[in-house]
Structures are given as structure tokens and as C-alpha cells.
Design an enzyme around this catalytic site. Structure first.
Site, PDB file in Angstrom:
ATOM      1  N   ARG A  24      15.411   3.373  -9.149  1.00  0.00           N
ATOM      2  CA  ARG A  24      14.194   3.088  -9.928  1.00  0.00           C
ATOM      3  C   ARG A  24      14.134   3.841 -11.249  1.00  0.00           C
ATOM      4  O   ARG A  24      13.309   3.501 -12.099  1.00  0.00           O
ATOM      5  CB  ARG A  24      12.940   3.350  -9.081  1.00  0.00           C
ATOM      6  CG  ARG A  24      12.723   2.260  -8.056  1.00  0.00           C
ATOM      7  CD  ARG A  24      11.417   2.403  -7.302  1.00  0.00           C
ATOM      8  NE  ARG A  24      11.286   1.336  -6.314  1.00  0.00           N
ATOM      9  CZ  ARG A  24      10.568   1.418  -5.208  1.00  0.00           C
ATOM     10  NH1 ARG A  24       9.909   2.535  -4.928  1.00  0.00           N
ATOM     11  NH2 ARG A  24      10.499   0.394  -4.377  1.00  0.00           N
ATOM     12  N   GLN A  82       9.964   9.996   5.737  1.00  0.00           N
ATOM     13  CA  GLN A  82      10.849   9.261   6.653  1.00  0.00           C
ATOM     14  C   GLN A  82      11.700  10.235   7.455  1.00  0.00           C
ATOM     15  O   GLN A  82      11.849  10.094   8.674  1.00  0.00           O
ATOM     16  CB  GLN A  82      11.730   8.294   5.859  1.00  0.00           C
ATOM     17  CG  GLN A  82      10.905   7.189   5.204  1.00  0.00           C
ATOM     18  CD  GLN A  82      11.720   6.266   4.335  1.00  0.00           C
ATOM     19  OE1 GLN A  82      12.922   6.461   4.161  1.00  0.00           O
ATOM     20  NE2 GLN A  82      11.077   5.261   3.781  1.00  0.00           N
ATOM     21  N   ARG A  86       8.727  -3.338  -5.855  1.00  0.00           N
ATOM     22  CA  ARG A  86       7.806  -2.589  -6.726  1.00  0.00           C
ATOM     23  C   ARG A  86       8.176  -2.736  -8.203  1.00  0.00           C
ATOM     24  O   ARG A  86       7.322  -2.656  -9.083  1.00  0.00           O
ATOM     25  CB  ARG A  86       7.752  -1.118  -6.307  1.00  0.00           C
ATOM     26  CG  ARG A  86       7.215  -0.958  -4.883  1.00  0.00           C
ATOM     27  CD  ARG A  86       6.647   0.412  -4.607  1.00  0.00           C
ATOM     28  NE  ARG A  86       6.601   0.664  -3.167  1.00  0.00           N
ATOM     29  CZ  ARG A  86       5.663   0.195  -2.347  1.00  0.00           C
ATOM     30  NH1 ARG A  86       4.692  -0.548  -2.809  1.00  0.00           N
ATOM     31  NH2 ARG A  86       5.704   0.468  -1.052  1.00  0.00           N
ATOM     32  N   LYS A 106       1.780  -0.369   4.573  1.00  0.00           N
ATOM     33  CA  LYS A 106       3.110  -0.609   5.142  1.00  0.00           C
ATOM     34  C   LYS A 106       3.527   0.558   6.048  1.00  0.00           C
ATOM     35  O   LYS A 106       3.990   0.347   7.168  1.00  0.00           O
ATOM     36  CB  LYS A 106       4.102  -0.781   3.973  1.00  0.00           C
ATOM     37  CG  LYS A 106       5.484  -1.227   4.387  1.00  0.00           C
ATOM     38  CD  LYS A 106       6.091  -2.131   3.330  1.00  0.00           C
ATOM     39  CE  LYS A 106       6.661  -1.416   2.135  1.00  0.00           C
ATOM     40  NZ  LYS A 106       8.002  -0.869   2.382  1.00  0.00           N
ATOM     41  N   SER A 107       3.344   1.787   5.557  1.00  0.00           N
ATOM     42  CA  SER A 107       3.763   2.963   6.352  1.00  0.00           C
ATOM     43  C   SER A 107       3.041   2.993   7.695  1.00  0.00           C
ATOM     44  O   SER A 107       3.648   3.256   8.745  1.00  0.00           O
ATOM     45  CB  SER A 107       3.422   4.250   5.602  1.00  0.00           C
ATOM     46  OG  SER A 107       4.181   4.358   4.447  1.00  0.00           O
ATOM     47  N   ASP A 140       6.222   6.125  -4.826  1.00  0.00           N
ATOM     48  CA  ASP A 140       6.271   4.654  -4.771  1.00  0.00           C
ATOM     49  C   ASP A 140       5.506   4.002  -5.917  1.00  0.00           C
ATOM     50  O   ASP A 140       5.709   2.825  -6.220  1.00  0.00           O
ATOM     51  CB  ASP A 140       5.687   4.148  -3.446  1.00  0.00           C
ATOM     52  CG  ASP A 140       6.592   4.474  -2.265  1.00  0.00           C
ATOM     53  OD1 ASP A 140       7.762   4.835  -2.489  1.00  0.00           O
ATOM     54  OD2 ASP A 140       6.133   4.351  -1.116  1.00  0.00           O
TER      55      ASP A 140
END
Ligand code: S3P
Length: 426
Positions: free
Chosen positions: A343, A167, A384, A23-24, A312
Site C-alpha cells: 500500500r 492477527q 481499500r 470484518k474483524s 487500514d
């Protein structure tokens, strides 16, 4: 809002070559193509909601995108103002990196996202960008989307970030490429480094020395990207945990990026006793290869260093903690609280529902290994969390609600999981 029921599985031996593309790297490949002179060619682009939103935004910013279903070709004559509101969907990476990219572009831009993204903190990028002259705003003094950006001239900077965030680093590197002098960015711990590797490969003048990255402004345009996106280790990790917690199971995950900043969760699982080996088969921008994971009895560990390298994967790793002997501890992980869900709380509540003893801390939690019990777990719209508790269901059966979010990162998750067990989507 769909729900799934997972049934317990027995031993399996599998080789998977279709783990979702990273994804990144997919987000970055679409965005960075806008900085190149000529046509970039991307194969194995992640066709999931988050990254397709980024591709749509790139089109809205004037890039020409041709897609024959295999290769995506992107060319751009420079970023154009868009009449559309640019919708990043669920993606923090999309929104934060576009802030960096658009801060210096000519025109006015509006970025928004879904209800979850509109609750996540953006000041970590808007504040340092504003400090160098960017004109960004949003609710709560620029912290919450929708965000508006009016492209401006950016001053050179020497920024010391308090958080290890790829990010934030990437947004600042993108801004630095258009700043009026040499810039430096220093982070407290190395975060994933795809931006430096990819932009460096395209000819940008970026030097990394330890935790300090030095970026020279772009002198003309960059060379186009030619990239095959490797499989995503964060997605592969769900299947690694599946094998690690299932007696006699073995899995080979093919074509995964083996970038050291991305495979720390596999190393943690190894520390717990799982039998894991790596084979490098390629090296383009970063090492790529296969990961083999074999079940072995698991024991508890403490995870407190290089947290950004496995942030993640902590939800899925926590399922392995629940199946291990002893008390595992996660510390220094307060960043978990500002992901797609909080999370710390969604992992803790999910494990408690499964009959596992858990203690919540402000920056982590502890998990006492035990016997997972079948439960009804809410994903809170977090992909996730959904996939982690579905994997837990391989031991004891499980129902997980609000599972549509899995399409943000891993659309073929159930197709692959059906090779291991019975699944009923309701
Ligand atoms: C990402 C960086 C990480 C990670 C996210 C993807 C990226 O976020 O959690 O899923 O592609 O740069 P932070 O930069 O907030 O740590």
C-alpha cells in the site's frame, strides 16, 4: 475484471445506517463460536467474500451453521478434520487466526487463499507457533501458503512480539487457550483488541495490563456468543473522507464500533480540521455509536504514532491529505507494504497518476496537498485502494480498474455511494 467511472459530486447531507458490518469482529464471531458449549447467535454478520469464506471453513471444520438470513446460529462439538482444503480467499485475518485455532486441534488441515494471500508473509504466526510445538509448514519454510497444520500439544509461552499486529496476537491467544500453562503475549504498541474483549466476554480467563496480555488455558468450553456485529469503522471511513473533502457536505454514520483502537483515522481527520463528533449509543463487548463528519478546510498533519490503529484507513486518509493545505507525512508504517497490496507503492502511484506530488519512503510517504486530477487508477486487486481512489473521484471524476475486490469487505459500497454521485460500472 470490472472497471468503474465515478463522477464529481456536489454538497450532500446524509445519514447512513447500512455501512458494512465489521470484518474483524465477523471473522472472530464465526471462529470463536467453535470454542463454545451451546449455540452462538450472530446478527449483522458481514456477508462479504472474506467473512463468508471464514464461515464456510467453520462449516468444513464440523460446526453446525444455521442461517435464516438475519441470525447465524453456530454450534460445534469440537473441531473436526476436514476433507476439504480450507480456502481463506483474500483474508490474512482468516488465515492467521485459523493457524492459531487449528495448531492444537486434532487432525490435519490445509489452508490456502487467492493469489494475493498466497504472497503474504505467514511466518509472523507460523514461527512463534512452531516455537511452542505447533506443526505447521508451507512454502519458503512456512512463510507462504498453502499451509499445512498437524494439530499438536502446545507449550505455555511468554512471547514478545516485535510487531503490533492483532492477527499475530489473536493467533497466539487462540493457541494459548489450549497450551499447557499460563501464557503471556506482549506487543510493542496496542493493536486492535476485539479478540481479548470477545473471548473475555465468553468467559475465557484473559487479562490485559497495558501492552501485556495474560491468558490462562481454557478450563472446559466457553459460553456461547450473542452478538450484533457493529458497523465497520474502516468501511465507514471512506464516507467520512467523502464528506471531509466535499464543500458543505455532512454525513452521519450509524452503529459503528467506537473502540479506541479502531477510530484513530477519524481522530486524524479531526486533527486536519474536519468537524467530527461521536455519540455512544450502546456497549456490548465494545462501545458502539454514531459518527458525524462535516466538511471544513483541511490542513496537513504527520501520522507517526499508534499506526496499527489506523493502518487500514491510511489509503483513504491519503485522499484527504491530497485535498489539504500543506505536506502531510506518514512514518513508521512499513506494515503497509504487506497488506492486500504494497500500500505504500499503490497509494503513491495512484496519487501521482492524479497529479499529486508525493514522496515515497521505506516506511511511509509524504503527500503535498494540491488539486486532484481525473485519472485511470489500478486497484492492484486491493479493496481499500479501489475504494480510496473512487472517493477521490468525488472531487474530479475517476476511473478505477479491478474493482471486484470491493466485495471482500464492502459489498454494498456502490449502493451507498450512489446516494452521493453518479457511478458507471463497466
Ligand atoms: C486485522 C488486523 C490488522 C488489519 C486487518 C484486520 C484483524 O492486521 O490490518 O485488516 O482483524 O485482526 P495486522 O494484524 O496484520 O496488523
Amino acid at each position: 475484471m470490472s472497471r468503474v467511472e465515478i463522477f464529481p459530486c456536489s454538497e450532500f447531507s446524509l445519514k447512513i445506517s447500512e455501512i458494512a458490518p465489521d470484518k474483524s469482529i465477523s471473522h472472530r464471531s464465526a471462529m470463536f463460536s467453535m470454542l463454545a458449549c451451546g449455540t452462538s447467535e450472530i446478527t449483522n454478520f458481514l456477508r462479504a467474500e472474506d467473512t463468508l469464506n471464514t464461515l464456510e471453513i467453520v462449516k468444513n471444520l464440523g460446526a453446525k451453521v444455521e442461517d435464516d438470513g438475519v441470525t447465524i446460529k453456530i454450534s460445534s462439538d469440537g473441531i473436526q478434520e476436514s476433507s476439504e482444503i480450507l480456502d481463506c480467499g483474500n483474508s490474512g485475518t482468516g488465515m492467521r487466526l485459523f493457524c492459531g485455532l487449528l495448531s492444537s486441534a486434532k487432525g490435519h488441515f490445509v489452508l490456502t487463499g487467492d493469489t494475493y494471500l498466497r504472497r503474504r508473509p505467514m511466518k509472523r504466526v507460523t514461527a512463534p507457533l512452531r516455537d511452542i510445538g505447533a506443526k505447521l509448514d508451507g512454502r519458503n519454510d512456512g512463510d507462504l501458503a498453502p499451509l499445512s497444520i498437524r494439530g499438536a500439544s502446545l507449550k505455555a509461552f511468554h512471547y514478545e512480539s516485535k510487531i503490533a499486529s492483532a492477527q499475530v496476537k489473536s493467533a497466539m491467544i487462540l493457541a494459548a487457550l489450549r497450551a499447557d500453562g499460563i501464557c503471556t503475549y506482549t506487543e510493542p504498541e496496542l493493536s486492535r483488541d476485539h479478540t481479548e474483549r470477545m473471548l473475555g466476554g465468553m468467559g475465557a480467563d484473559i487479562k490485559v495490563e497495558g501492552l501485556k496480555t495474560t491468558i490462562a488455558p481454557m478450563n472446559g468450553l466457553l459460553s456461547p456468543l450473542k452478538i450484533r456485529v457493529p458497523a465497520d469503522p474502516s468501511s465507514a471511513f471512506f464516507f467520512a473522507v467523502a464528506a471531509a473533502i466535499t464543500p458543505h457536505a455532512e454525513i452521519i454514520l450509524e452503529g459503528v464500533t467506537l473502540n479506541v483502537t479502531r477510530i484513530e483515522a477519524f481522530k486524524a481527520l479531526e486533527r486536519m480540521g474536519a468537524d467530527i463528533s461521536y455519540e455512544i449509543t450502546d456497549n456490548k463487548y465494545e462501545p458502539i455509536g454514531n459518527i458525524r463528519v462535516k466538511h471544513a478546510p483541511l490542513h496537513a498533519i504527520t501520522v507517526e504514532e499508534n499506526i496499527s490503529w489506523l493502518i487500514d484507513e491510511l489509503p483513504a486518509l491519503s485522499i484527504a491529505f491530497a485535498c489539504a493545505e500543506g505536506v502531510s507525512v506518514v512514518k513508521n508504517a512499513e506494515e503497509l507494504r504487506v497488506k492486500e497490496s504494497d500500500r505504500i507503492s499503490t497509494v503513491v502511484n495512484g496519487l501521482v497518476a492524479c497529479g499529486i506530488e508525493v514522496e515515497e519512503m521505506h516506511d511511509g510517504y509524504s503527500v503535498k496537498g494540491g488539486v486532484l486530477q481525473s485519472a485511470l487508477v489500478d486497484s492492484h486487486g486491493d479493496h481499500r485502494i479501489a475504494m480510496s481512489f473512487i472517493i477521490a473521484g468525488l472531487r474530479c471524476g475517476m476511473q478505477v480498474t479491478d474493482i471486484d475486490c470491493i466485495n471482500t469487505s464492502f459489498p454494498n459500497f456502490f449502493e451507498l455511494l450512489s446516494k452521493i454521485t453518479k457511478i458507471e460500472v463497466k
